[in-house]
Motif scaffolding. Structure first.
Motif, PDB file in Angstrom:
ATOM      1  N   ALA A  87       0.914  -1.115  -0.039  1.00 60.06           N
ATOM      2  CA  ALA A  87       0.076  -0.060   0.026  1.00 60.06           C
ATOM      3  C   ALA A  87       0.935   1.334  -0.017  1.00 60.06           C
ATOM      4  CB  ALA A  87      -0.809   0.151   1.073  1.00 60.06           C
ATOM      5  N   ALA A  88       2.408   0.959  -0.235  1.00 53.62           N
ATOM      6  CA  ALA A  88       3.008   2.284  -0.407  1.00 53.62           C
ATOM      7  C   ALA A  88       3.022   2.729  -1.693  1.00 53.62           C
ATOM      8  CB  ALA A  88       4.508   2.125   0.018  1.00 53.62           C
ATOM      9  N   HIS A  89       3.435   1.936  -2.792  1.00 54.62           N
ATOM     10  CA  HIS A  89       3.262   2.318  -4.114  1.00 54.62           C
ATOM     11  C   HIS A  89       2.557   1.056  -4.998  1.00 54.62           C
ATOM     12  CE1 HIS A  89       7.123   4.080  -2.427  1.00 54.62           C
ATOM     13  NE2 HIS A  89       6.504   5.092  -2.792  1.00 54.62           N
ATOM     14  N   GLY A  90       1.867   0.223  -4.490  1.00 55.47           N
ATOM     15  CA  GLY A  90       1.148  -0.573  -5.204  1.00 55.47           C
ATOM     16  C   GLY A  90       1.750  -1.885  -5.910  1.00 55.47           C
ATOM     17  N   ALA A  91       2.799  -2.165  -5.351  1.00 58.97           N
ATOM     18  CA  ALA A  91       3.615  -3.237  -5.762  1.00 58.97           C
ATOM     19  C   ALA A  91       2.536  -4.613  -5.512  1.00 58.97           C
ATOM     20  CB  ALA A  91       4.801  -3.570  -5.152  1.00 58.97           C
ATOM     21  N   LEU A  92       2.645  -5.642  -6.513  1.00 59.90           N
ATOM     22  CA  LEU A  92       1.781  -6.652  -6.218  1.00 59.90           C
ATOM     23  C   LEU A  92       2.754  -7.956  -6.119  1.00 59.90           C
ATOM     24  CD1 LEU A  92      -0.955  -6.259  -8.733  1.00 59.90           C
ATOM     25  CD2 LEU A  92      -1.301  -6.038  -6.258  1.00 59.90           C
ATOM     26  N   PHE A  93       2.528  -8.573  -5.158  1.00 60.20           N
ATOM     27  CA  PHE A  93       3.332  -9.778  -4.857  1.00 60.20           C
ATOM     28  C   PHE A  93       2.331 -11.228  -4.783  1.00 60.20           C
ATOM     29  CE2 PHE A  93       5.140  -6.557  -2.656  1.00 60.20           C
ATOM     30  CZ  PHE A  93       6.632  -6.514  -2.828  1.00 60.20           C
ATOM     31  N   ARG A  94       2.927 -12.443  -5.502  1.00 60.14           N
ATOM     32  CA  ARG A  94       2.362 -13.645  -5.497  1.00 60.14           C
ATOM     33  C   ARG A  94       2.249 -14.012  -3.996  1.00 60.14           C
ATOM     34  NH1 ARG A  94       5.321 -15.309 -10.545  1.00 60.14           N
ATOM     35  NH2 ARG A  94       6.757 -16.608  -9.341  1.00 60.14           N
ATOM     36  N   ILE A  95       0.937 -14.626  -3.918  1.00 64.34           N
ATOM     37  CA  ILE A  95       0.837 -14.998  -2.221  1.00 64.34           C
ATOM     38  C   ILE A  95       1.674 -16.242  -2.000  1.00 64.34           C
ATOM     39  CG2 ILE A  95      -0.927 -16.158  -0.874  1.00 64.34           C
ATOM     40  CD1 ILE A  95      -2.981 -14.100  -2.185  1.00 64.34           C
ATOM     41  N   GLY A 130       5.284   6.237 -11.647  1.00 65.26           N
ATOM     42  CA  GLY A 130       3.851   6.659 -10.986  1.00 65.26           C
ATOM     43  C   GLY A 130       3.910   7.604  -9.924  1.00 65.26           C
ATOM     44  N   LEU A 131       2.916   7.421  -9.268  1.00 65.54           N
ATOM     45  CA  LEU A 131       2.641   8.312  -8.043  1.00 65.54           C
ATOM     46  C   LEU A 131       3.160   7.925  -6.673  1.00 65.54           C
ATOM     47  CD1 LEU A 131       0.921  11.137  -7.127  1.00 65.54           C
ATOM     48  CD2 LEU A 131      -0.763   9.629  -6.487  1.00 65.54           C
ATOM     49  N   GLU A 132       4.138   8.797  -6.111  1.00 67.65           N
ATOM     50  CA  GLU A 132       4.995   8.411  -4.935  1.00 67.65           C
ATOM     51  C   GLU A 132       3.744   8.829  -3.662  1.00 67.65           C
ATOM     52  OE1 GLU A 132       6.886   7.445  -1.663  1.00 67.65           O
ATOM     53  OE2 GLU A 132       6.279   9.575  -1.858  1.00 67.65           O
TER      54      GLU A 132
END
Lengths: 109, 309
Positions: free
Chosen positions: A70-78, B210-212
């Motif tokens: 929730a900092a920059h939207g990175a997505l990680f495989r569970i 992107g947006l920081e």
């Protein structure tokens, strides 16, 4: 073995935080898939102090298929913690070894 | 070129209910579907990621789909349209809003500002040696203060080429650099805003574009502390702060958000005019803030040790 929570405390398909530090910040993210639990250190590999969630126990993307930073939207495989998109592309979450013993999720060892 | 600052930030998300709850708890007011406004009507707009009205997404993780800049007058819109249409498509919507793209590929738009002029009291403090900020019997600590964001303050982008990006905003839109972190990026303010920055950028690999973060101005440091403390109490994840930056002097408190970007409360930012000379230092922990604190559980002093009273 350090108990973290009851398996039944994690709704199937959901995540919870566990092992809070003195400030109340959960050190571990637990994601349940049926009878399996995937456990990751609650920190994005992007920074050394970047908790993943945006709210207590809120760690997954909209359809619950990835862990969201929730900092920059990175997505990680569970299942394997690999970052598929985001600032830490190709890096991975740090695994935490857990076992389920008599319905309780515990740190292994 | 009378650009004021960001008027609206438009997100395409896969978790709109979470985002709505977050923005309401942050202190914005929903006015129309998915539109969350500060006191001056600057806004965050939430749409489903597949909403056909949205511009296409970047190929990165960011959920920001469009940055809408507010300008003072039609002459500014006309000047922007005339200049930018020389080397890119500029769509003029029936509302008069211009939609185009910047040199880094971010979707941007321009409109006559939606901001309403605010006439609100500042934070008032009492300082020895100065005239009192509050009258006798006027209380400073109000647990029930609304603590509502007043106006959209600034945005910070991750960009693959900070010089190219900055030059677009400087050469084409009239922004000026107030200060700069060497090898990281410049702080920029447009001509119709005296805030230290409405735009900052951080040089990154292209897969990070992107947006920081985004930030709204609060009344002052007390209101910032109150708003942030309420977020923590509701279980939201504090990322950085509270503290006070050096460049800009603004107090800060950043939170993670379900929009996949940091969301900041800020307060008491410096103002500048054309007499200001840009400062430049390397980015470092010391340069990034004057001081930094973290929220802890509330506590109260007592008299004797526990059990001895």
């Amino acid at each position: 073995m350090t108990p973290l929570c009851r398996l039944d405390d994690i709704p199937d398909g959901s995540a919870v935080g566990a092992l809070p530090d003195a400030r109340g910040r959960d050190a571990v993210v637990l994601v349940r898939r049926g009878d399996r639990v995937f456990a990751w250190v609650n920190n994005c590999p992007h920074y050394d102090r970047a908790p993943l969630g945006w709210r207590k126990d809120a760690f997954l993307n909209g359809d619950g298929t990835r862990i969201l930073c929730a900092a920059h939207g990175a997505l990680f495989r569970i299942e394997d913690g690999i970052c598929e998109i985001g600032p830490c592309l190709g890096q991975g979450l740090t695994p935490v070894s857990v076992i389920i013993s008599e319905g309780t999720v515990c740190l292994a060892g | 070129m009378r650009i004021i600052g960001p008027d609206e930030l438009v997100f395409g998300v896969d978790n709109i209910l979470d985002c709505q709850a977050f923005l309401a708890d942050y202190g914005l007011t929903e006015n129309g579907p998915g539109c969350f406004e500060a006191l001056d009507r600057t806004a965050i707009v939430l749409r489903d990621k597949d909403d056909p009205s949205l511009p296409p997404p970047l190929a990165t993780a960011t959920r920001l789909r469009e940055t809408v800049w507010g300008v003072e007058d039609q002459a500014t819109l006309d000047a922007i349209a005339a200049d930018l249409s020389r080397d890119r498509d500029v769509v003029v919507e029936p509302t008069g809003r211009l939609r185009t793209v910047d040199d880094a590929g971010f979707r941007i738009a321009f409109q006559i500002t939606r901001r309403v002029k605010l006439d609100l009291p500042p934070e008032r403090i009492n300082s020895p040696g100065a005239a009192p900020g509050r009258a006798a019997n006027e209380i400073g600590a109000d647990e029930d203060a609304a603590a509502r964001p007043r106006t959209l303050s600034h945005i910070v982008y991750f960009v693959p080429d900070m010089d190219r990006m900055a030059n677009f905003y400087i050469d084409r839109l009239g922004f000026v650099i107030t200060d700069k972190f060497t090898n990281t990026g410049p702080f920029l303010r447009p001509q119709a805003n005296d805030d230290h920055h409405v735009l900052f950028m951080i040089q990154t690999p292209d897969y990070m574009q992107g947006l920081e973060h985004l930030a709204f101005h609060m009344q002052g440091p007390t209101e910032l502390m109150l708003a942030g403390s309420r977020m923590v109490k509701k279980g939201y994840e504090s990322f950085w702060g509270p503290g006070r930056h050096k460049f800009g002097s603004n107090w800060f408190w950043y939170f993670n958000s379900p929009m996949g970007a940091h969301v900041e409360f800020d307060a008491d930012m410096d103002k500048h005019d054309g007499d200001w000379t840009m400062r430049e230092v390397p980015m470092s922990k010391e340069a990034a803030q004057l001081f930094l604190f973290e929220n802890v559980a509330k506590w109260a002093p007592g008299g004797p040790p526990p059990g001895k009273g």
